[in-house]
Each structure stands twice: as structure tokens, then as C-alpha cells.
Motif scaffolding. Structure first.
Motif, short mmCIF file in Angstrom:
data_model
loop_
_atom_site.label_atom_id
_atom_site.label_comp_id
_atom_site.label_asym_id
_atom_site.label_seq_id
_atom_site.Cartn_x
_atom_site.Cartn_y
_atom_site.Cartn_z
N ALA A 166 0.62 -1.20 0.10
CA ALA A 166 -0.66 0.42 -0.55
C ALA A 166 0.61 1.64 -0.26
O ALA A 166 0.04 2.54 0.47
N SER A 167 2.44 1.03 -0.59
CA SER A 167 2.71 2.49 0.21
C SER A 167 2.76 2.77 -0.94
O SER A 167 2.41 2.23 -2.50
N ASP A 170 -2.46 6.33 -2.57
CA ASP A 170 -3.91 7.72 -2.13
C ASP A 170 -5.05 6.57 -0.79
O ASP A 170 -5.47 5.34 -1.72
N PRO A 171 -5.54 7.40 0.15
CA PRO A 171 -6.59 6.96 0.27
C PRO A 171 -7.46 5.78 0.03
O PRO A 171 -7.39 4.87 0.56
N ARG A 172 -7.69 6.52 -1.61
CA ARG A 172 -8.90 5.24 -1.62
C ARG A 172 -8.00 3.59 -1.98
O ARG A 172 -9.55 2.65 -1.50
N ARG A 174 -5.94 2.88 -1.12
CA ARG A 174 -5.69 2.03 -0.06
C ARG A 174 -6.84 0.71 0.61
O ARG A 174 -6.48 0.35 0.36
N ILE A 175 -7.97 1.43 0.34
CA ILE A 175 -9.15 0.50 1.05
C ILE A 175 -9.23 -0.07 0.27
O ILE A 175 -9.83 -1.22 0.17
N GLU A 176 -9.07 0.27 -1.18
CA GLU A 176 -9.41 -0.87 -2.37
C GLU A 176 -8.60 -1.48 -1.56
O GLU A 176 -9.42 -3.14 -2.19
N ARG A 178 -7.44 -2.50 0.93
CA ARG A 178 -6.97 -3.45 2.15
C ARG A 178 -8.71 -4.65 2.07
O ARG A 178 -8.29 -5.73 2.14
N SER A 195 5.04 -3.41 5.95
CA SER A 195 5.42 -2.32 5.77
C SER A 195 5.64 -1.26 6.48
O SER A 195 6.15 -2.08 7.98
N THR A 199 -0.11 2.30 10.15
CA THR A 199 -1.47 2.45 10.42
C THR A 199 -2.21 2.51 9.19
O THR A 199 -3.26 2.12 8.78
N GLU A 200 -1.14 2.24 8.25
CA GLU A 200 -1.54 1.88 6.55
C GLU A 200 -2.48 0.82 6.43
O GLU A 200 -3.32 1.19 5.53
#
Ligand SMILES: Nc1ncnc2c1ncn2[C@@H]1O[C@H](COP(=O)(O)OP(=O)(O)OP(=O)(O)O)[C@@H](O)[C@H]1O
Length: 335
Positions: A166-167, A170-172, A174-176, A178, A195, A199-200
Motif C-alpha cells: 500500500a505504499s 492514495d487513501p481510496r 489503499r482502502i480498495e 485493503r 509496511s 496505520t497503513e
């Protein structure tokens, strides 16, 4: 299912030149876990992962994947793992589908002639079907990362080893990623991910290992580590000291409450309750309650408020369990 854990690392040492990069690292990853391998830049995460993925021979120690030793039986290991390196490039001048078909052939995945059903299935799973004819060069970083993950799934590996998946996302995105990891776990995969940002992906990990300067600081299920770090009651009464000993440090937690009453009413309702250390205003009309004890205290706090006719519409730990563990066991080199 074999009796061996999905991943077993024992007394792993590695050295580059005169620099010990891994120093006696041992941990297990059980089947079906999402296991977070966390540590600051340079801690040795990628080196461990390269050993696990049969790309680097360890100086000493033993690593097994599903019971197969990475040094003795690398071919068997490669069939079991799906490895996604960090910052890996993708071929840019092909479409998503062409890219995956190429790797399906490279992995010798049975493709039933030219139908590539496995590519269709993987695109469906990773939500890439709509992008099947898109040129890789025109994809966003998050989409490319999903494509990389899709590639690692083509041979249906049991164990996914993902280096910083996830490095830079962007937040979206990253959520996808996850959500996709959770889905893959539900399909029975074991997922090992590294990681350097705590918090990633912390909220999807069931277990963690924390690495600092090549040494393992702690490993295990998050809840178990948290329990181990709970303050222990003293076993014996101290001998009569000449001067009173300083009180032991009390480890506290803070819970953020969204309440349907002013903060002063909350403070009044909780005043005198054993274990409560502080009640303070929090961000955005919340109240922060600091207490000593485990999670059952939260239930007592909520009950006390409800009994005082204060509605509670939200309860969340101010810091998640993993962050708390981190702050307690590391020396502060982690973001
Ligand atoms: N091939 C190499 N030759 C020499 N030193 C290396 C080599 N690979 C890694 N190192 C060094 O080993 C140490 C650990 O590197 P590693 O890449 O395993 O850390 P990491 O925890 O993955 O860090 P990052 O989050 O930055 O990727 C670093 O000091 C790095 O500079």
C-alpha cells in the motif's frame, strides 16, 4: 491442510558486507492470517521477504513455507507463494488482459487453449474486468498495484507475500487494496505483508511482527500481544521500604466517546468511578476518557453514562491496539 504453519522463520541471520541486517529473527505465521510485518525503513523487512521468496539465501537460519524449506526446496515454495515486490515495474505498452495472459503463460497456468478463464477469474476478483482493454501505461498507481496483485494470484498461491503493497497509494486505493486483502483471506489465503507505516493496513492484520534494526521486537496475534503488555499485578507485597517506593507507572488507554450531552455531564457521571483517570473534551464534539484497565472498562464507562441518562452514539479507541503496542515496544523509529 498440513500441520506446518504457513510460514515458519527460525533464527534467521543475514549480513551485507560487515553489516548484520537480520539478527536471529524467528516467528510463525498461521494459515489464514493477514500478518503485518512492520518496521521502519532499513529494518530488514525486504531482506526477510527476499529470503522467504527464495530470492536470497540466508546466512544462517531456516525459513519454511507450508513446511517446505526455501533453501532445500525452492521450486515447491515458488508454487505455493505469490510474491509482490515493492516498487516493481509493470509492462506499460500492453493492455491489462494482455499483461495477465503473458504472466499466465509464464507461470504455465492451464489456460484451456486461448480462453484464459483464469485471467477472467482473476480480473473479476481484483475488479479489473472493466479495465481489461486499458493500456497499462494509462493506469493510475492504485490500479497498477491491483494489477500486480492480480498477477500474483494467477497460479492460485496459498500464501501471498506482499512487500509494502500500500505504499504510495492514495487513501481510496489503499482502502480498495485493503478490502481485496480481506476478500483473499476469506478465500482461504494466508497473507504476509510488510509496511513501514503503522496505520497503513493495520486494521486488517490479525497478527504482526515488529522488526527494528534487524531484530524482532515482538510477534503474535495483536490481542495476545496487547494482553502481554497489560500491567501485571505485583506478585508479592514489597518488603517494608525505608522510604515509600514510587508508584509503578500506570498504563492507560483513551477511548473517544460521541455523547449526546455536554462534556461536563460526562465528567460528572464518571467522577469517582474506579480506573477513570481523566475526562477531557475531544475533537468534533467528542469526549476523551482515559482509563486504566482492559476493554471491559469501556463497557463499564458506557453503562455508567447510560445510567446517568447520557446517550452514547459512538465509541472508538483513540489509538488502535497496534499503535499502542508499537509505542510500547519500539524505540521510536517508526512513523
Ligand atoms: N543488496 C544489498 N547490499 C547491501 N546492503 C543492502 C542490500 N539490500 C539491503 N541492504 C541494506 O540492508 C538494510 C535492510 O534493508 P531492507 O531493504 O531489508 O530494509 P526494509 O526494512 O525493507 O526497508 P524499506 O522499508 O526501506 O524497504 C538496509 O540498511 C539496506 O541498506
Amino acid at each position: 491442510m498440513t500441520a506446518a504453519p504457513a510460514i515458519r522463520v527460525r533464527h534467521l541471520w543475514h549480513r551485507f558486507g560487515r553489516f548484520d541486517v537480520l539478527r536471529d529473527v524467528s516467528f510463525d505465521v498461521a494459515h489464514g492470517e493477514i500478518f503485518g510485518f512492520i518496521g521502519p525503513n532499513g529494518a530488514g523487512k525486504t531482506t526477510t521477504i527476499r529470503v522467504m521468496s527464495t530470492l536470497l539465501e540466508p546466512l544462517a537460519g531456516r525459513v519454511e513455507i507450508d513446511g517446505y524449506d526455501v533453501t532445500i526446496d525452492p521450486d515447491a515454495v515458488r508454487k505455493i507463494i505469490g510474491y509482490m515486490p515493492d516498487h516493481a515495474g509493470v509492462y506499460e505498452r500492453v493492455t491489462v488482459r494482455e499483461y495477465l495472459e503473458f504472466f499466465a503463460d509464464a507461470y504455465r497456468v492451464p489456460t484451456a487453449g486461448t480462453s484464459y478463464a483464469v485471467v477472467d477469474a482473476v480480473m473479476e476478483l481484483t475488479d479489473l474486468t472493466k479495465l481489461r482493454d486499458k493500456l497499462v501505461a494509462t493506469m493510475s498507481k492504485g490500479m497498477k498495484q491491483r494489477l500486480q496483485l492480480a498477477r500474483t494470484l494467477l497460479h492460485d498461491p496459498k500464501v501471498l507475500i506482499l512487500d509494502e503493497p500500500a505504499s504510495d497509494l492514495d487513501p481510496r486505493a489503499r482502502i480498495e487494496i485493503r478490502d481485496l486483502l480481506v476478500e483473499l483471506r476469506n478465500l482461504g489465503k494466508t497473507i504476509f505483508l510488510s509496511s513501514h507505516i503503522l496505520t497503513e493496513l493495520a486494521d486488517v492484520c490479525t497478527s504482526v511482527a515488529i522488526l527494528e534494526r534487524g531484530r524482532l521486537v515482538v510477534s503474535g496475534p495483536i490481542s495476545e500481544i496487547a494482553r502481554r503488555l497489560e500491567p501485571q499485578a505485583p506478585q508479592h507485597a514489597p518488603a517494608q521500604p525505608e522510604a515509600p517506593a514510587p508508584p509503578p507507572p500506570v498504563l492507560t488507554r483513551t477511548v473517544k466517546l460521541r455523547v449526546l450531552a455536554p462534556g461536563e455531564a460526562v465528567a460528572a457521571a464518571l467522577t469517582g468511578m474506579p480506573g477513570i483517570h481523566r475526562v477531557a473534551p475531544g475533537p468534533a464534539h467528542t469526549v476523551l476518557v482515559t482509563y486504566a484497565g482492559d476493554e471491559t472498562m469501556v463497557a463499564y464507562i458506557v453503562r455508567a453514562l447510560v445510567m446517568a441518562n447520557i446517550g452514547v452514539s459512538g465509541v472508538e479507541p483513540e489509538r488502535n491496539e497496534l499503535e499502542r503496542i508499537f509505542l510500547e515496544v519500539t524505540k521510536g523509529e517508526v512513523q
